[in-house]
Design an enzyme around this catalytic site. Sequence first.
Site, PDB file in Angstrom:
ATOM      1  N   SER A  74       0.843  -1.192   0.000  1.00 41.45           N
ATOM      2  CA  SER A  74       0.000   0.000   0.000  1.00 41.45           C
ATOM      3  C   SER A  74       0.877   1.241   0.000  1.00 41.45           C
ATOM      4  O   SER A  74       1.998   1.217   0.513  1.00 41.45           O
ATOM      5  CB  SER A  74      -0.891   0.002   1.239  1.00 41.45           C
ATOM      6  OG  SER A  74      -1.582   1.229   1.354  1.00 41.45           O
ATOM      7  N   ASN A 113      -0.722   4.102   0.980  1.00 37.67           N
ATOM      8  CA  ASN A 113      -1.529   4.948   1.855  1.00 37.67           C
ATOM      9  C   ASN A 113      -0.876   5.043   3.247  1.00 37.67           C
ATOM     10  O   ASN A 113      -0.917   4.099   4.033  1.00 37.67           O
ATOM     11  CB  ASN A 113      -2.935   4.338   1.944  1.00 37.67           C
ATOM     12  CG  ASN A 113      -3.870   5.182   2.782  1.00 37.67           C
ATOM     13  OD1 ASN A 113      -3.473   5.789   3.766  1.00 37.67           O
ATOM     14  ND2 ASN A 113      -5.121   5.204   2.374  1.00 37.67           N
ATOM     15  N   LYS A 114      -0.271   6.217   3.504  1.00 37.93           N
ATOM     16  CA  LYS A 114       0.491   6.450   4.739  1.00 37.93           C
ATOM     17  C   LYS A 114      -0.329   6.137   5.988  1.00 37.93           C
ATOM     18  O   LYS A 114       0.161   5.512   6.929  1.00 37.93           O
ATOM     19  CB  LYS A 114       0.904   7.929   4.791  1.00 37.93           C
ATOM     20  CG  LYS A 114       2.371   8.175   4.634  1.00 37.93           C
ATOM     21  CD  LYS A 114       2.617   9.620   4.978  1.00 37.93           C
ATOM     22  CE  LYS A 114       4.004  10.070   4.633  1.00 37.93           C
ATOM     23  NZ  LYS A 114       4.096  11.542   4.726  1.00 37.93           N
ATOM     24  N   ASN A 115      -1.584   6.603   6.002  1.00 38.33           N
ATOM     25  CA  ASN A 115      -2.435   6.404   7.182  1.00 38.33           C
ATOM     26  C   ASN A 115      -2.680   4.936   7.457  1.00 38.33           C
ATOM     27  O   ASN A 115      -2.593   4.476   8.591  1.00 38.33           O
ATOM     28  CB  ASN A 115      -3.783   7.110   7.004  1.00 38.33           C
ATOM     29  CG  ASN A 115      -3.610   8.595   6.970  1.00 38.33           C
ATOM     30  OD1 ASN A 115      -2.760   9.140   7.665  1.00 38.33           O
ATOM     31  ND2 ASN A 115      -4.389   9.253   6.134  1.00 38.33           N
ATOM     32  N   LYS A 116      -3.008   4.217   6.385  1.00 38.47           N
ATOM     33  CA  LYS A 116      -3.258   2.778   6.521  1.00 38.47           C
ATOM     34  C   LYS A 116      -2.014   2.063   7.045  1.00 38.47           C
ATOM     35  O   LYS A 116      -2.094   1.227   7.939  1.00 38.47           O
ATOM     36  CB  LYS A 116      -3.599   2.188   5.141  1.00 38.47           C
ATOM     37  CG  LYS A 116      -5.067   1.963   4.884  1.00 38.47           C
ATOM     38  CD  LYS A 116      -5.162   1.020   3.684  1.00 38.47           C
ATOM     39  CE  LYS A 116      -6.446   1.093   2.945  1.00 38.47           C
ATOM     40  NZ  LYS A 116      -6.475   0.206   1.769  1.00 38.47           N
ATOM     41  N   ASP A 133      -7.888  -5.585   0.065  1.00 36.12           N
ATOM     42  CA  ASP A 133      -8.823  -4.987  -0.881  1.00 36.12           C
ATOM     43  C   ASP A 133     -10.210  -5.024  -0.249  1.00 36.12           C
ATOM     44  O   ASP A 133     -10.552  -5.984   0.451  1.00 36.12           O
ATOM     45  CB  ASP A 133      -8.813  -5.724  -2.222  1.00 36.12           C
ATOM     46  CG  ASP A 133      -9.384  -4.839  -3.330  1.00 36.12           C
ATOM     47  OD1 ASP A 133      -8.811  -3.754  -3.570  1.00 36.12           O
ATOM     48  OD2 ASP A 133     -10.399  -5.209  -3.941  1.00 36.12           O
ATOM     49  N   THR A 134     -10.970  -3.969  -0.482  1.00 34.46           N
ATOM     50  CA  THR A 134     -12.270  -3.815   0.182  1.00 34.46           C
ATOM     51  C   THR A 134     -13.348  -3.444  -0.813  1.00 34.46           C
ATOM     52  O   THR A 134     -13.087  -2.741  -1.788  1.00 34.46           O
ATOM     53  CB  THR A 134     -12.166  -2.692   1.249  1.00 34.46           C
ATOM     54  OG1 THR A 134     -11.262  -3.101   2.256  1.00 34.46           O
ATOM     55  CG2 THR A 134     -13.520  -2.410   1.893  1.00 34.46           C
ATOM     56  N   GLY A 188     -14.715   7.540   1.984  1.00 33.80           N
ATOM     57  CA  GLY A 188     -15.487   6.626   1.126  1.00 33.80           C
ATOM     58  C   GLY A 188     -16.976   6.687   1.416  1.00 33.80           C
ATOM     59  O   GLY A 188     -17.567   7.772   1.434  1.00 33.80           O
ATOM     60  N   HIS A 191     -14.808  -3.984   8.952  1.00 36.58           N
ATOM     61  CA  HIS A 191     -14.304  -4.984   8.018  1.00 36.58           C
ATOM     62  C   HIS A 191     -12.769  -5.064   8.008  1.00 36.58           C
ATOM     63  O   HIS A 191     -12.184  -6.101   8.199  1.00 36.58           O
ATOM     64  CB  HIS A 191     -14.830  -4.647   6.619  1.00 36.58           C
ATOM     65  CG  HIS A 191     -14.732  -3.175   6.289  1.00 36.58           C
ATOM     66  ND1 HIS A 191     -15.380  -2.221   7.029  1.00 36.58           N
ATOM     67  CD2 HIS A 191     -14.024  -2.499   5.356  1.00 36.58           C
ATOM     68  CE1 HIS A 191     -15.095  -1.021   6.532  1.00 36.58           C
ATOM     69  NE2 HIS A 191     -14.260  -1.163   5.528  1.00 36.58           N
TER      70      HIS A 191
END
Length: 190
Positions: A7, A9-12, A68-69, A149, A176
């Site tokens: 990923s 995405n820094k936050n994730k 993945d979501t 989202g 989730h």
Amino acid sequence: MILVFASSNKNKIQEIAQLMPQSITIKGLKEIGCTTEIPETSDTIEGNAILKANFVKNNYQLDCFADDTGLEVAALNGAPGVYSARYAGEHCNSEDNIDKLLRELEGIEDRSAQFKTIVALNLGEETYLFEGIVRGRISTNRIGSQGFGYDSVFIPEGSERSFAQFSMEEKAAVSHRGIAIKELIEFLKN
Ligand code: IMP
């Protein structure tokens, strides 16, 4: 042990790194010198998680995992599902996606939906899958201002509030992604 999270995405990455046991160091894609946007060309959530994890395995020969979501709405036969990020079109944002979702559900009574996350872990020669599901319903209009989202239109089961009214910690405890990551961590600990 070093484990790559596929990923950018820094936050994730930060959120997940904090949950890991001390013996595991998480590295994001940038930290291994990968700036390629990994194509998500599968037509299933599972497929895309595996595809991203395999990209790292094949190109960098490192143990890694990817997530993945998708949001699956019963009355829309599981849509937007794997296409959640681009439901309203390739260059649309979350607000456009929500507008489309609310339009599609206009006048429909059954508003039940679920978020599903799949985490694919490549460890040595093996691939392991972990799943996290949170059931709920789609509200008739946006509620709350936090999150991202579809959060402002998703009300998890047992709650009267939308995910956009949850704090980050509260959401991670029931979401989730939170559930799937917890499963991954339990597996790694054992
Ligand atoms: P991703 O696989 O985590 O990138 O998620 C794909 C898409 O699903 C995102 O672009 C969002 O539209 C939606 N999504 C994923 N997770 C969440 C969430 O926790 N809340 C609301 N929407 C989400």
